[in-house]
Design a protein around this motif. Structure first.
Motif, PDB file in Angstrom:
ATOM      1  N   UNK A 190     -38.160  20.047 -16.899  1.00  8.59           N
ATOM      2  CA  UNK A 190     -38.710  21.207 -16.130  1.00  8.59           C
ATOM      3  C   UNK A 190     -39.951  20.552 -15.254  1.00  8.59           C
ATOM      4  N   UNK A 191     -40.891  19.726 -15.848  1.00 12.17           N
ATOM      5  CA  UNK A 191     -41.900  18.741 -15.237  1.00 12.17           C
ATOM      6  C   UNK A 191     -41.572  18.367 -14.056  1.00 12.17           C
ATOM      7  N   UNK A 192     -40.272  17.336 -14.153  1.00 11.51           N
ATOM      8  CA  UNK A 192     -39.977  16.637 -12.863  1.00 11.51           C
ATOM      9  C   UNK A 192     -39.793  17.863 -12.063  1.00 11.51           C
ATOM     10  N   UNK A 193     -39.123  18.737 -12.099  1.00  8.18           N
ATOM     11  CA  UNK A 193     -38.638  19.787 -11.114  1.00  8.18           C
ATOM     12  C   UNK A 193     -40.016  20.277 -10.492  1.00  8.18           C
ATOM     13  N   UNK A 194     -41.034  20.534 -11.307  1.00  3.98           N
ATOM     14  CA  UNK A 194     -42.386  21.145 -11.299  1.00  3.98           C
ATOM     15  C   UNK A 194     -42.859  20.239 -10.206  1.00  3.98           C
ATOM     16  N   UNK A 195     -43.101  19.108 -10.566  1.00  5.76           N
ATOM     17  CA  UNK A 195     -43.691  18.043  -9.530  1.00  5.76           C
ATOM     18  C   UNK A 195     -43.185  17.854  -8.362  1.00  5.76           C
ATOM     19  N   UNK A 212     -45.439  18.415  -2.892  1.00  6.33           N
ATOM     20  CA  UNK A 212     -45.621  19.302  -1.579  1.00  6.33           C
ATOM     21  C   UNK A 212     -46.497  20.422  -1.260  1.00  6.33           C
ATOM     22  N   UNK A 213     -46.716  21.242  -2.221  1.00  4.73           N
ATOM     23  CA  UNK A 213     -47.755  22.390  -2.230  1.00  4.73           C
ATOM     24  C   UNK A 213     -49.194  21.642  -2.003  1.00  4.73           C
ATOM     25  N   UNK A 214     -49.404  20.674  -2.621  1.00  2.89           N
ATOM     26  CA  UNK A 214     -50.652  19.916  -2.536  1.00  2.89           C
ATOM     27  C   UNK A 214     -51.127  19.280  -1.437  1.00  2.89           C
ATOM     28  N   UNK A 215     -49.877  18.923  -0.408  1.00  3.84           N
ATOM     29  CA  UNK A 215     -50.264  18.259   0.763  1.00  3.84           C
ATOM     30  C   UNK A 215     -51.543  18.443   1.489  1.00  3.84           C
ATOM     31  N   UNK A 216     -52.392  17.547   1.967  1.00  6.70           N
ATOM     32  CA  UNK A 216     -53.562  17.692   2.482  1.00  6.70           C
ATOM     33  C   UNK A 216     -54.633  18.123   1.421  1.00  6.70           C
TER      34      UNK A 216
END
Length: 330
Positions: A76-81, A101-105
């Motif tokens: 689950x952690x791999x999918x989360x990251x 991807x959410x943390x991009x920039x």
């Protein structure tokens, strides 16, 4: 050491102690860089607050995204990251965007990094080194501009020696380090923290509690706080819910705090009270008159100005106490 000499916004980090000022100085130096930061500290010392301050003062346009590495199993952690593509595994009915991807920039905060499974660590290392990720089931690398901040309550150097944490990942993360002090190492901040949490939880609970009795504050300052700032906040939140008449009293605290006895080896005396001991430190070189004034002042403050009780504790008559109060202009 004045906080107003700092340029950043650190209003969520409460304290005026030397230790906290040094932490804020480090945040100020590191925030505007792209360096990876490893925050270390025991549970409840405020690691997430430091991560938020690093991001808030970084100037990065993206968001702060947090992942608790201890809260989920490896798959689950791999999918989360990293996210996954539709059909990557049985339950993957849609594409999922990962936290990288959410943390991009922006900033990716990896909390409790020391609890990450060893088999997961090479995948994280590769993403950090390459500045790109691949979703599970994906075929194309996705470039990432992400600032990494990690936190741990473990000794990662020791974990490396015990081979429970990868050495190469440790050095990748530990470019800049911020170590947070225990609350017991910055006791001068306790009063400010108590006032802050009192106001916070008074508003939330719409309580009429407006102040903390001197005896209560003395007990809070004496307690060792193994759970640090988080434990202190929990204690104040509970006390606010129990208090009446606008004052936090010792009886609103947990029994272990009320009855705690501080072990001390310095030159000091203990003023016995029904609630606890009050430790009064007397500096070497003080005159007997200065020592007496200190004891009278501290005893009276400890007992919220109750002169009858102060006379009993000091084992003197009330009239004698009145004369001493007049002599020392108390």
């Amino acid at each position: 050491m004045a906080r107003d000499t700092l340029r950043g916004d650190y209003r969520d980090i409460i304290g005026e102690s030397r230790q906290i000022f040094e932490v804020l100085q480090q945040i100020e130096r590191f925030a505007v860089t792209s360096m990876k930061v490893l925050i270390s500290g025991k549970t409840g010392t405020g690691k997430e607050l430091v991560a938020r301050a690093l991001h808030k003062n970084s100037g990065r346009s993206g968001e702060l995204v947090s992942v608790n590495c201890a809260a989920m199993p490896e798959g689950l952690l791999e999918s989360m990251l990293f996210g996954h593509e539709k059909g990557a595994f049985t339950s993957a009915e849609t594409r999922r965007i990962g936290q990288f991807e959410r943390a991009h920039k922006g900033t990716l905060f990896l909390d409790e990094i020391g609890e990450m499974p060893l088999s997961m660590q090479p995948k994280l290392l590769r993403a950090i080194e390459d500045n790109r990720i691949e979703r599970i089931g994906g075929e194309k690398p996705i470039p990432m501009d992400v600032r990494i901040v990690a936190a741990t309550n473990r000794d990662l150097a020791q974990a490396v020696r015990h081979r429970t944490f990868r050495e190469d990942l440790y050095y990748r993360l530990n470019v800049a380090a911020i170590a947070l002090p225990l609350l017991s190492e910055r006791r001068e901040d306790i009063e400010m923290l108590v006032v802050h949490f009192l106001e916070k939880h008074r508003r939330v609970s719409k309580s009429g509690v407006l102040r903390v009795a001197a005896r209560t504050l003395s007990l809070l300052k004496a307690y060792p706080w193994p759970g640090n700032v988080r434990e202190l906040e929990n204690v104040i939140e509970r006390a606010v819910s129990l208090a009446r008449d606008g004052v936090l009293l010792p009886r609103h605290l947990r029994k272990d705090i009320r009855t705690y006895r501080k072990q001390h080896t310095d030159i000091s005396e203990a003023i016995a009270t029904p609630e606890n001991e009050k430790i009064v430190n007397v500096p070497l070189g003080a005159t007997l008159e200065e020592m007496e004034e200190t004891f009278v002042r501290e005893t009276l403050a400890w007992l919220d100005g109750n002169r009858t009780e102060a006379a009993k504790v000091l084992k003197i008559g009330r009239r004698t106490l009145q004369r001493k109060l007049k002599r020392y202009n108390i």
